[in-house]
Design an enzyme around this catalytic site. Structure first.
Site, mmCIF file in Angstrom:
data_model
loop_
_atom_site.group_PDB
_atom_site.id
_atom_site.type_symbol
_atom_site.label_atom_id
_atom_site.label_comp_id
_atom_site.label_asym_id
_atom_site.label_seq_id
_atom_site.Cartn_x
_atom_site.Cartn_y
_atom_site.Cartn_z
ATOM 1 N N ASN A 112 -20.647 -3.540 -6.145
ATOM 2 C CA ASN A 112 -19.921 -4.712 -6.602
ATOM 3 C C ASN A 112 -18.858 -4.219 -7.586
ATOM 4 O O ASN A 112 -19.181 -3.608 -8.614
ATOM 5 C CB ASN A 112 -20.905 -5.659 -7.291
ATOM 6 C CG ASN A 112 -20.237 -6.949 -7.716
ATOM 7 O OD1 ASN A 112 -19.060 -6.972 -8.074
ATOM 8 N ND2 ASN A 112 -21.002 -8.019 -7.671
ATOM 9 N N ALA A 113 -17.602 -4.486 -7.288
ATOM 10 C CA ALA A 113 -16.514 -3.946 -8.111
ATOM 11 C C ALA A 113 -16.595 -4.449 -9.550
ATOM 12 O O ALA A 113 -16.240 -3.723 -10.481
ATOM 13 C CB ALA A 113 -15.171 -4.304 -7.487
ATOM 14 N N ASP A 157 -16.185 -0.848 -2.305
ATOM 15 C CA ASP A 157 -16.277 -2.135 -1.611
ATOM 16 C C ASP A 157 -17.744 -2.529 -1.546
ATOM 17 O O ASP A 157 -18.627 -1.672 -1.483
ATOM 18 C CB ASP A 157 -15.671 -2.067 -0.205
ATOM 19 C CG ASP A 157 -15.325 -3.456 0.329
ATOM 20 O OD1 ASP A 157 -14.132 -3.836 0.298
ATOM 21 O OD2 ASP A 157 -16.249 -4.177 0.760
ATOM 22 N N PHE A 205 -12.146 -3.104 -4.213
ATOM 23 C CA PHE A 205 -12.078 -4.027 -3.069
ATOM 24 C C PHE A 205 -11.299 -3.331 -1.945
ATOM 25 O O PHE A 205 -10.267 -3.802 -1.480
ATOM 26 C CB PHE A 205 -11.404 -5.358 -3.445
ATOM 27 C CG PHE A 205 -11.960 -5.993 -4.691
ATOM 28 C CD1 PHE A 205 -13.075 -6.823 -4.602
ATOM 29 C CD2 PHE A 205 -11.398 -5.760 -5.940
ATOM 30 C CE1 PHE A 205 -13.603 -7.423 -5.754
ATOM 31 C CE2 PHE A 205 -11.918 -6.344 -7.079
ATOM 32 C CZ PHE A 205 -13.020 -7.183 -6.996
ATOM 33 N N ASP A 207 -7.475 -5.317 -5.424
ATOM 34 C CA ASP A 207 -7.046 -6.172 -4.305
ATOM 35 C C ASP A 207 -8.222 -7.032 -3.837
ATOM 36 O O ASP A 207 -8.727 -6.856 -2.722
ATOM 37 C CB ASP A 207 -6.511 -5.297 -3.159
ATOM 38 C CG ASP A 207 -6.026 -6.149 -1.981
ATOM 39 O OD1 ASP A 207 -5.682 -7.335 -2.196
ATOM 40 O OD2 ASP A 207 -6.007 -5.632 -0.844
ATOM 41 N N CYS A 232 -4.499 -13.044 -3.677
ATOM 42 C CA CYS A 232 -4.080 -13.703 -2.442
ATOM 43 C C CYS A 232 -4.555 -15.160 -2.410
ATOM 44 O O CYS A 232 -4.662 -15.762 -1.358
ATOM 45 C CB CYS A 232 -4.572 -12.929 -1.222
ATOM 46 S SG CYS A 232 -6.343 -12.696 -1.173
ATOM 47 N N ARG A 279 0.837 -1.208 0.000
ATOM 48 C CA ARG A 279 0.000 0.000 0.000
ATOM 49 C C ARG A 279 0.870 1.255 0.000
ATOM 50 O O ARG A 279 0.634 2.190 -0.761
ATOM 51 C CB ARG A 279 -0.931 -0.009 1.222
ATOM 52 C CG ARG A 279 -2.035 -1.041 1.082
ATOM 53 C CD ARG A 279 -3.059 -0.905 2.190
ATOM 54 N NE ARG A 279 -2.584 -1.364 3.473
ATOM 55 C CZ ARG A 279 -3.030 -2.475 4.086
ATOM 56 N NH1 ARG A 279 -3.951 -3.233 3.524
ATOM 57 N NH2 ARG A 279 -2.559 -2.821 5.254
HETATM 58 N N1 SAH Z 1 -7.666 -3.680 -0.084
HETATM 59 C C1 SAH Z 1 -8.023 -3.944 1.283
HETATM 60 C C2 SAH Z 1 -8.313 -5.387 1.572
HETATM 61 C C3 SAH Z 1 -9.333 -5.990 0.660
HETATM 62 S S1 SAH Z 1 -10.029 -7.445 1.276
HETATM 63 C C4 SAH Z 1 -6.899 -3.426 2.185
HETATM 64 O O1 SAH Z 1 -5.794 -3.204 1.694
HETATM 65 O O2 SAH Z 1 -7.125 -3.293 3.395
HETATM 66 C C5 SAH Z 1 -11.256 -7.731 0.101
HETATM 67 C C6 SAH Z 1 -12.462 -6.813 0.193
HETATM 68 O O3 SAH Z 1 -13.252 -7.073 -0.958
HETATM 69 C C7 SAH Z 1 -13.374 -7.017 1.389
HETATM 70 O O4 SAH Z 1 -13.485 -5.808 2.079
HETATM 71 C C8 SAH Z 1 -14.729 -7.406 0.782
HETATM 72 O O5 SAH Z 1 -15.818 -6.784 1.436
HETATM 73 C C9 SAH Z 1 -14.606 -6.869 -0.610
HETATM 74 N N2 SAH Z 1 -15.383 -7.534 -1.664
HETATM 75 C C10 SAH Z 1 -15.623 -8.845 -1.837
HETATM 76 N N3 SAH Z 1 -16.297 -9.058 -2.995
HETATM 77 C C11 SAH Z 1 -16.472 -7.835 -3.556
HETATM 78 C C12 SAH Z 1 -17.083 -7.398 -4.765
HETATM 79 N N4 SAH Z 1 -17.627 -8.240 -5.629
HETATM 80 N N5 SAH Z 1 -17.048 -6.078 -5.028
HETATM 81 C C13 SAH Z 1 -16.490 -5.195 -4.176
HETATM 82 N N6 SAH Z 1 -15.908 -5.563 -3.019
HETATM 83 C C14 SAH Z 1 -15.896 -6.865 -2.717
#
Ligand code: SAH
Length: 440
Positions: free
Chosen positions: A323-324, A296, A275, A344, A384, A260
């Site tokens: 939804n991303a 998110d 995300f 991410d 991940c 980050r």
């Molecule tokens: N980037 C963050 C960690 C991401 S963890 C950091 O650095 O702290 C993954 C995230 O994706 C979670 O918060 C989850 O709520 C979100 N997520 C899961 N599916 C998703 C989707 N389809 N669209 C958007 N967000 C999503």
């Protein structure tokens, strides 16, 4: 008495100890090396030298340990029927020779997790020494302790403490005991951590699905001290807070901490953080970008992100619950463009059976991102999923770039932060991939 090494192995051990780490001081440097304990033929299960039960490994399992691995599957062991799971066992090869000591699991397919290749007692002193060793790595590797007050202190297998995860957030610890053996010793481990670090609070975050494979219940609460409430810490220049009891994982996604801060260095113009969870990438991008959109699917995550933006006085970050996948498609259909994009996502491949679907997911979001990037724009793209290795991930990103007809430079190939070490010979400990790319 001479300290001269008596074998190449002894020489290597002395070399390791010479560094004078805190861990080394606890080890008697001239401990006479006993001869390899003799085979206990005909008495498997009641080794003469200790009351630890003996588990016999197949030849394939012994080879696997020789290659550096620390996990042995059930099909490769013969264990006494009386084992309940959670014991420390002696490992022997088929001829009865000592191979090491390990945690035994009765539930998981991973029956044996190696603790040591030496014939040494596995007692409180052993665990304290391992914890001290783990803490010493973080002291050594922490680039700037003031700006790195949240970190993984114990990373399970990679710290030779299988099934134990400990994260530190300022003066509080969050602990997970993920297998039968560490779960059975959780009070001991919490006490040793307290003795070593005197934290204000030790939180138990055993509400994770992997424990189900071990037949362990979901549990969350306090090992020591009172519920600490949100704990603030710095990541680079950004002030974050983790709720150790309520947050996802142990409070924050610490494995991405260095990525980050690094991503922040490349940020500019219009930025998109997909995300985003609590906006930890978005806030790093906000330092250099003009405007950041953080997306998110979880309302809770977004609320946390907005709080974090306020805490940092970052007025150029907008948080969106969406939804991303949909947002990326809509933005691309509208012909929008960005200069910096972060992807991410959560692990799309939860098991081997979902690898194909996961690869399609990675392909789709990366393809959209390449469509959205301006010429010279930077993409920070992560995975991940430990079922997808570096080569597979890079291949899927390349295929997305080709479909988008973009030429792409690799600026950095990164992994998890250095407080999440990987163990040579154990590829499962290298799960996080992070590519920093520039699309021309
Ligand atoms: N980037 C963050 C960690 C991401 S963890 C950091 O650095 O702290 C993954 C995230 O994706 C979670 O918060 C989850 O709520 C979100 N997520 C899961 N599916 C998703 C989707 N389809 N669209 C958007 N967000 C999503």
């Amino acid at each position: 008495m001479s300290n001269a090494p008596r074998s190449p192995k002894e020489a290597r051990r002395l070399e390791r100890l010479k560094g004078g780490s805190r861990a080394a001081r606890d080890v008697h440097p001239a401990r006479p090396r006993p001869h390899r304990p003799p085979p206990v033929l005909g008495s498997i299960g009641q080794a003469a030298a200790s009351d630890e039960p003996t588990v016999v490994l197949s030849r394939r399992a012994v080879d696997r340990l020789d290659q550096g691995h620390v996990w042995i599957y059930r099909s490769d062991v013969a264990a006494p029927a009386a084992l309940a799971g959670g014991e420390v066992v002696r490992l022997a090869d088929e001829r009865g020779w000592f191979v090491g000591k390990a945690f035994y699991g009765a539930q998981s397919q991973i029956a044996v997790r190696l603790l040591t290749r030496e014939d040494e007692p596995i007692d409180d002193t052993f665990f304290l020494r391992r914890l001290t060793q783990a803490a010493a790595l973080r002291e050594m590797a922490s680039p700037d302790p003031e700006r790195r007050r949240a970190q993984r202190l114990v990373h399970g297998e990679a710290d030779l403490l299988p099934g134990l995860v400990v994260d530190r957030y300022a003066d509080c610890l969050s602990v997970q005991t993920l297998i039968e053996a560490t779960d059975a010793r959780r009070e001991l481990l919490a006490t040793l951590l307290h003795q070593l670090l005197q934290p204000r609070a030790i939180v138990e975050r055993n509400d994770v699905r992997v424990r189900a494979h071990e037949g362990l219940p979901q549990r969350k609460g306090m090992f020591k001290g009172d519920p600490p409430g949100p704990v603030e810490f710095l990541e680079g220049e950004v002030r974050l807070a983790a709720d150790l009891l309520q947050g996802q994982k142990t409070g924050a996604f610490l494995d991405q901490a260095e990525n980050r801060v690094e991503a922040g260095r490349y940020a500019r113009g219009r930025a998109l953080d997909c995300f985003s969870y609590g906006g930890a990438f978005a806030l790093q991008l906000a330092g250099r970008a003009e405007k950041v959109t953080a997306v998110d699917i979880s309302e809770e995550a977004v609320a946390q992100g907005r709080e974090a933006a306020a805490r940092n006085g970052a007025r150029n970050v907008e948080f969106v619950v969406a939804n991303a996948f949909d947002l990326l498609r809509e933005e691309s259909e509208k012909g929008e463009h960005y200069d910096t994009i972060v992807l991410d996502p959560p692990a799309f491949a939860k098991g081997k059976s979902s690898i194909d679907a996961a690869l399609r997911g990675y392909k789709e979001i990366n393809l959209r991102a390449f469509h959205l990037l301006n010429a010279g724009g930077v993409l920070v793209t992560c995975s991940c999923s430990f079922h997808i290795d570096d080569a597979q991930f890079e291949k899927v990103v390349l295929s997305a770039a080709r479909d988008a007809k973009r030429n792409v430079q690799v600026i950095e190939r990164r992994g998890a932060a250095r407080d999440h070490p990987t163990l040579l010979g154990v590829p499962e400990t290298r799960y996080l991939k992070c590519l920093i790319l520039r699309a021309l």
